[in-house]
Design an enzyme around this catalytic site. Structure first.
Site, PDB file in Angstrom:
ATOM      1  N   ASP A   1       0.858  -1.174   0.000  1.00  0.00           N
ATOM      2  CA  ASP A   1       0.000   0.000   0.000  1.00  0.00           C
ATOM      3  C   ASP A   1       0.910   1.245   0.000  1.00  0.00           C
ATOM      4  OD1 ASP A   1      -2.480   1.464   0.682  1.00  0.00           O
ATOM      5  OD2 ASP A   1      -1.432   1.802   2.574  1.00  0.00           O
TER       6      ASP A   1
ATOM      7  N   ASP B   1      -0.228   5.151   0.964  1.00  0.00           N
ATOM      8  CA  ASP B   1      -0.502   6.107   2.040  1.00  0.00           C
ATOM      9  C   ASP B   1      -0.597   5.385   3.390  1.00  0.00           C
ATOM     10  OD1 ASP B   1      -0.611   8.245   0.301  1.00  0.00           O
ATOM     11  OD2 ASP B   1      -2.765   8.105   0.002  1.00  0.00           O
TER      12      ASP B   1
ATOM     13  N   LYS C   1      -9.693  -3.399  -3.442  1.00  0.00           N
ATOM     14  CA  LYS C   1      -8.351  -3.837  -3.833  1.00  0.00           C
ATOM     15  C   LYS C   1      -8.285  -5.310  -4.261  1.00  0.00           C
ATOM     16  CE  LYS C   1      -5.694  -0.286  -1.417  1.00  0.00           C
ATOM     17  NZ  LYS C   1      -4.564   0.068  -0.533  1.00  0.00           N
TER      18      LYS C   1
ATOM     19  N   ASP D   1      -2.023  -0.698   5.872  1.00  0.00           N
ATOM     20  CA  ASP D   1      -2.290   0.005   7.133  1.00  0.00           C
ATOM     21  C   ASP D   1      -3.767   0.267   7.416  1.00  0.00           C
ATOM     22  OD1 ASP D   1      -2.455   2.101   5.043  1.00  0.00           O
ATOM     23  OD2 ASP D   1      -2.752   3.426   6.750  1.00  0.00           O
TER      24      ASP D   1
ATOM     25  N   ASP E   1      -7.238  -2.088   2.915  1.00  0.00           N
ATOM     26  CA  ASP E   1      -6.291  -3.180   2.635  1.00  0.00           C
ATOM     27  C   ASP E   1      -6.841  -4.560   3.015  1.00  0.00           C
ATOM     28  OD1 ASP E   1      -4.286  -1.435   1.637  1.00  0.00           O
ATOM     29  OD2 ASP E   1      -3.899  -0.814   3.710  1.00  0.00           O
TER      30      ASP E   1
HETATM   31  O1  LIG Z   1      -5.980   6.997  -1.945  1.00  0.00           O
HETATM   32  C1  LIG Z   1      -6.086   6.934  -0.706  1.00  0.00           C
HETATM   33  O2  LIG Z   1      -6.994   7.481  -0.085  1.00  0.00           O
HETATM   34  C2  LIG Z   1      -5.144   6.095   0.100  1.00  0.00           C
HETATM   35  O3  LIG Z   1      -4.325   5.323  -0.663  1.00  0.00           O
HETATM   36  P1  LIG Z   1      -3.647   3.958  -0.135  1.00  0.00           P
HETATM   37  O4  LIG Z   1      -4.526   2.871  -0.639  1.00  0.00           O
HETATM   38  O5  LIG Z   1      -2.285   4.009  -0.778  1.00  0.00           O
HETATM   39  O6  LIG Z   1      -3.553   3.999   1.355  1.00  0.00           O
HETATM   40 MG   LIG Z   2      -2.995   3.112   3.192  1.00  0.00          MG
END
Ligand SMILES: O=C(O)COP(=O)(O)O
Ligand SMILES: [Mg+2]
Length: 226
Positions: A8, A10, A149, A172, A176
């Site tokens: 992932d 963020d 996902k 995180d 996910d």
């Molecule tokens: O786009 C987002 O809100 C978060 O992205 P991520 O899936 O990389 O945590």
């Molecule tokens: Mg994330």
């Protein structure tokens, strides 16, 4: 033996949750895995151009999954969800007084909004309209069902012709959980949402990017299934 690591972005490759600053030494460690023949792919809720750019500049060779599973890249760009209905985006924004993520201009299927607070009322609205809704902690995301996902990850693993036990995923947030359902080794950084930790088979001691480094070291030192 792990051949593909899905990460992932963020809250996972960053210094901490709620910052966009990437932990640069986590990237270096992932490159060390690439040097050892383990492919790295970012799986994110962010838009395709953002993830394609980062993948290129970070030097990852495992393809990518963007827009929370809806758009992937494996030799070419592949869209696996329905395009979002623009009227529903407008309705969502007006009803819940949320603002477009700057990346919405570059999205096809999954759209992000701020603040990143997912309310029960939003969930009810989405359920009535058969819409996927989730929060990454960075944005609330909506997409036409089926989305999440898992869809993009399943397709990427199929294109690689890998067994799920050859794939690890590190994340995180709540978004996910879907990705965890598709892989053998499910890894949560220490500052993950509790619901993700419940699904993990490895919870790291360190947060976000430092956790990614901890995991990469474990793989390099052969402390993990090989
Ligand atoms: O786009 C987002 O809100 C978060 O992205 P991520 O899936 O990389 O945590
Ligand atoms: Mg994330």
């Amino acid at each position: 033996m792990i051949k593909l690591v899905l990460t992932d972005l963020d809250g996972t490759l960053t210094l901490d949750k709620s910052t966009f600053k990437v932990n640069l030494s986590a990237i270096e460690y992932l490159r060390l895995l690439e040097d050892r023949g383990i492919k790295i792919a970012i799986v994110s809720g962010n838009s395709y151009p953002v993830i394609r750019g980062l993948t290129t500049y970070f030097g990852f060779s495992g393809g990518l999954v963007a827009e929370n599973g809806c758009v992937l890249h494996f030799k070419q760009k592949i869209t696996v969800c329905k395009k979002m209905d623009r009227n529903l985006i407008q309705e969502f924004k007006e009803k819940f007084n949320v603002k477009d993520s700057w990346q919405n201009e570059y999205r096809e299927c999954d759209f992000g909004f701020n603040p990143a607070i997912l309310t029960e009322e939003m969930k009810r609205w989405a359920e009535e309209k058969n819409i996927y809704i989730n929060s990454s902690g960075y944005a609330v995301h909506i997409a036409m069902k089926p989305a999440g996902k898992a869809i993009g990850v399943r397709k990427l693993i199929e294109l690689y012709n890998l067994d799920k036990n050859e794939v690890a995923a590190i994340g995180d947030s709540l978004t996910d959980i879907d990705m965890f359902n598709e892989v053998g080794l499910k890894v949560a950084v220490s500052n993950s949402d509790e619901k993700l930790k419940e699904k993990a088979n490895l919870i790291l001691n360190l947060k976000s990017g430092e956790g990614v480094k901890e995991f990469a070291k474990m793989l390099i030192e052969g402390k993990i299934w090989s």
